[in-house]
Design an enzyme around this catalytic site. Structure first.
Site, PDB file in Angstrom:
ATOM      1  N   ASN A  49      30.580  48.746  46.826  1.00  0.00           N
ATOM      2  CA  ASN A  49      30.494  47.536  47.642  1.00  0.00           C
ATOM      3  C   ASN A  49      30.427  47.906  49.120  1.00  0.00           C
ATOM      4  OD1 ASN A  49      31.196  45.149  49.154  1.00  0.00           O
ATOM      5  ND2 ASN A  49      31.989  44.253  47.256  1.00  0.00           N
ATOM      6  N   ASP A 106      40.917  47.227  43.690  1.00  0.00           N
ATOM      7  CA  ASP A 106      40.414  46.019  43.062  1.00  0.00           C
ATOM      8  C   ASP A 106      41.070  44.845  43.760  1.00  0.00           C
ATOM      9  OD1 ASP A 106      38.744  44.665  41.313  1.00  0.00           O
ATOM     10  OD2 ASP A 106      40.274  44.481  39.766  1.00  0.00           O
TER      11      ASP A 106
END
Length: 236
Positions: A49, A106
């Site tokens: 990402n 996460d």
């Protein structure tokens, strides 16, 4: 006298056996870095990402963070049932592929009144390949009947540092950023659910904040900044 059964030999841990060479390489890397305190420890950032990377890498300077793409490490399927499990999966995968220490993370947006949705499914809430706008719109539809404190929401991020793929004692940090769901999408300076994450301290959504304002509140960056000193302490 009954004959005693011979005890089966204790199997070696599968992960350690499979990754023995990687463990040795990782430990050697750590030892070499420790021998030269002026060198920065190279750590793989286990994410694909680009937004996450841009939020963290320029502001974490005590270690050398390198994106996993630099080592051609692909993303791994997030099959864990918690943020912690997914972060460990990512870090372990990067360690296995590179032989270097790694940090996995996460995160998600959690709304208590909606059973903590979208939570672990934040990135794919409206389906695989859904856009940020589609995810936001689905969440706003589900939250349409919520009022006041019922609209409270939290960004939660968990980060994990692993020295090697078989590290039995990973370092973990979790940080939270609390706010509310707005009534509509507002702002362009953000990603994920920023356009519907209302920040009461500033009276606007996270996507309306400047970069500097957001950095003072980022739970992900706060988690990394709490993790890095522990990594350095472990290295000594």
């Amino acid at each position: 006298m009954p004959r005693l059964r011979s005890q089966p030999s204790r199997p070696k841990p599968v992960a350690y056996s499979r990754n023995r060479a990687i463990v040795r390489k990782a430990c050697a890397s750590l030892d070499n870095a420790s021998a030269n305190q002026n060198s920065k420890l190279e750590v793989v950032l286990a994410t694909g990402n680009a937004n996450k990377a841009a939020e963290v890498i320029p502001h974490v300077t005590d270690i050398s963070l390198v994106l996993q793409s630099a080592f051609s490490v692909s993303s791994i399927e997030e099959t864990g049932h918690t943020l912690l499990e997914n972060a460990i999966l990512k870090a372990r995968h990067a360690c296995e592929q590179t032989g270097l220490p790694a940090i996995g993370d996460d995160s998600g947006l959690f709304v208590a009144e909606l059973g903590q949705l979208p939570g672990l499914y934040s990135a794919r809430f409206a389906g695989e390949g859904a856009s940020d706008k589609q995810n936001c719109e689905k969440l706003l539809t589900l939250a349409a009947s919520l009022k006041g404190e019922q609209r409270r929401a939290s960004y939660i991020s968990t980060v994990v540092f692993m020295r090697h793929a078989a590290d039995p004692l990973p370092i973990t940090v979790t940080r939270e950023w609390s706010g509310y769901l707005s009534e509509s999408l507002d702002g362009q300076n953000g990603y994920g659910y920023d356009a519907i994450f209302y920040v009461p301290e500033f009276g606007m959504t996270a996507a309306q904040l400047t970069d500097d304002q957001k950095l003072t509140l980022s739970n992900r960056l706060e988690a990394f900044k709490a993790l890095v000193p522990q990594i350095i302490k472990q290295r000594r």
